[in-house]
Design a protein around this motif. Structure first.
Motif, PDB file in Angstrom:
ATOM      1  N   PRO A 109       0.808  -1.230   0.000  1.00  0.00           N
ATOM      2  CA  PRO A 109       0.000   0.000   0.000  1.00  0.00           C
ATOM      3  C   PRO A 109       0.839   1.278   0.000  1.00  0.00           C
ATOM      4  O   PRO A 109       1.998   1.290   0.394  1.00  0.00           O
ATOM      5  N   HIS A 110       0.167   2.358  -0.434  1.00  0.00           N
ATOM      6  CA  HIS A 110       0.804   3.681  -0.418  1.00  0.00           C
ATOM      7  C   HIS A 110       0.867   4.243   1.008  1.00  0.00           C
ATOM      8  O   HIS A 110       1.736   5.052   1.316  1.00  0.00           O
ATOM      9  N   THR A 111      -0.073   3.827   1.864  1.00  0.00           N
ATOM     10  CA  THR A 111      -0.173   4.350   3.224  1.00  0.00           C
ATOM     11  C   THR A 111      -0.192   3.185   4.201  1.00  0.00           C
ATOM     12  O   THR A 111      -0.905   2.202   3.986  1.00  0.00           O
ATOM     13  N   VAL A 112       0.592   3.312   5.267  1.00  0.00           N
ATOM     14  CA  VAL A 112       0.684   2.254   6.273  1.00  0.00           C
ATOM     15  C   VAL A 112       0.389   2.860   7.641  1.00  0.00           C
ATOM     16  O   VAL A 112       0.996   3.874   8.027  1.00  0.00           O
ATOM     17  N   ILE A 113      -0.539   2.236   8.372  1.00  0.00           N
ATOM     18  CA  ILE A 113      -0.920   2.680   9.709  1.00  0.00           C
ATOM     19  C   ILE A 113      -0.619   1.555  10.688  1.00  0.00           C
ATOM     20  O   ILE A 113      -1.148   0.448  10.537  1.00  0.00           O
ATOM     21  N   LEU A 114       0.212   1.817  11.675  1.00  0.00           N
ATOM     22  CA  LEU A 114       0.623   0.788  12.632  1.00  0.00           C
ATOM     23  C   LEU A 114       0.371   1.285  14.047  1.00  0.00           C
ATOM     24  O   LEU A 114       0.967   2.271  14.484  1.00  0.00           O
TER      25      LEU A 114
END
Length: 315
Positions: A146-151
């Protein structure tokens, strides 16, 4: 890119998130900090379309999450590593996710190797340790490239090697031009990983700036001083937010005053100073000062007579 505009979430009379606006830019690691109950998890859930805002809106790469035709290719998230069927193997869990987006099995194998899950890929997730569960959650987040990663708390349960790996992973993704949004309670790790910080308290944004700007702007000067008459020195420096701590008979730590001012006062009072060492302000120092009035759930020390004692059940 993640963009939130006047984003709010209310539960009855309580505002879990209160009209927050922020932008998470690509090409950098943005840390998301705040005390327990500050609204971090609720904000992340609204970004991912798991909670509907009461008002305002949030977009990922220009659209609400639910409007992306192939959301796994746009944004990958680790919000709850335990949200996996315990009787399913890691490989089958990832393969099932991949099938929903036409992602080839080769990509499943790639993220398994990337996250170090190779030796346990065919084992049931229910037998995984906390750290291995986190690795599986990260693998799922990266599955669609993905272009955006949320962790959310990605290093929870990881050993030192795993913590270091997550740090390098986040920085590497940002270096590729991706948007990386990362929450953690480990201030030392956030200081090593993040380029920018967004701090939330009681549902509102209280800081949104580069990490060094927050450290420089919030952390007060701390100086370690050795002197022959430290009490005389402290008496002349008292007031105006200056605090001190006596470490040894002739060693003190003074907060809230610059070293030059301490030297000037010592000269005037004819106090012999034989050490004057400015101390580095840490991210933890700056964060604690920034959020000291925003903590909803505060811990308190036990009364002096009860320290070390623990309640005994059944008595």
């Amino acid at each position: 890119m993640i963009e939130a505009q006047a984003l709010s979430k209310r539960y009855g009379a309580k505002a879990a998130v209160d009209a927050v606006s922020f932008t998470v830019q690509p090409g950098k690691v943005t840390g998301f900090l705040g005390p327990n109950g500050a609204g971090k998890s609720t904000t992340m859930r609204m970004i991912m379309g798991l909670d509907n805002p009461t008002s305002g809106h949030v977009t990922v790469n220009g659209r609400p999450y639910a409007q992306h035709r192939a959301p796994l290719r746009e944004v990958g998230a680790l919000l709850d590593a335990k949200a996996v069927h315990p009787k399913r193997s890691a490989y089958n869990h990832l393969r099932a996710m991949a099938a929903t987006h036409g992602i080839p099995n080769g990509r499943v194998r790639d993220v398994i190797e990337l996250t170090g899950l190779g030796p346990v890929a065919r084992k049931r997730v229910g037998g995984f340790s906390l750290g291995m569960g986190q690795r599986l959650g990260i693998a799922a987040a990266l599955l669609g490239d993905p272009h955006t990663v949320i962790l959310d708390e990605p290093v929870n349960g990881l050993d030192p090697e795993g913590v270091q790996w997550v740090r390098h992973l986040a920085k590497g993704l940002a270096a590729e031009g991706r948007t990386v949004f990362l929450s953690s309670h480990l201030m030392s790790e956030m200081a090593l990983t993040a380029d920018h910080l967004i701090v939330i308290g009681r549902g509102r944004i209280i800081a949104d700036a580069p990490i060094q700007s927050i450290i420089d702007g919030q952390g007060r000067a701390r100086v370690r001083v050795r002197a022959d008459r430290p009490h005389d020195l402290l008496g002349s420096l008292a007031g105006n937010g200056v605090t001190s701590q006596i470490l040894e008979p002739e060693l003190i730590e003074i907060t809230g005053v610059e070293p030059r001012r301490i030297a000037e006062v010592a000269l005037r009072e004819r106090v012999l100073v034989y050490e004057l060492t400015p101390l580095q302000v840490s991210l933890e120092d700056a964060y604690m000062e920034l959020t000291q009035t925003e903590v909803e759930y505060q811990s308190h020390s036990l009364p002096s007579g009860n320290q070390g004692a623990a309640p005994v059940e059944g008595r």
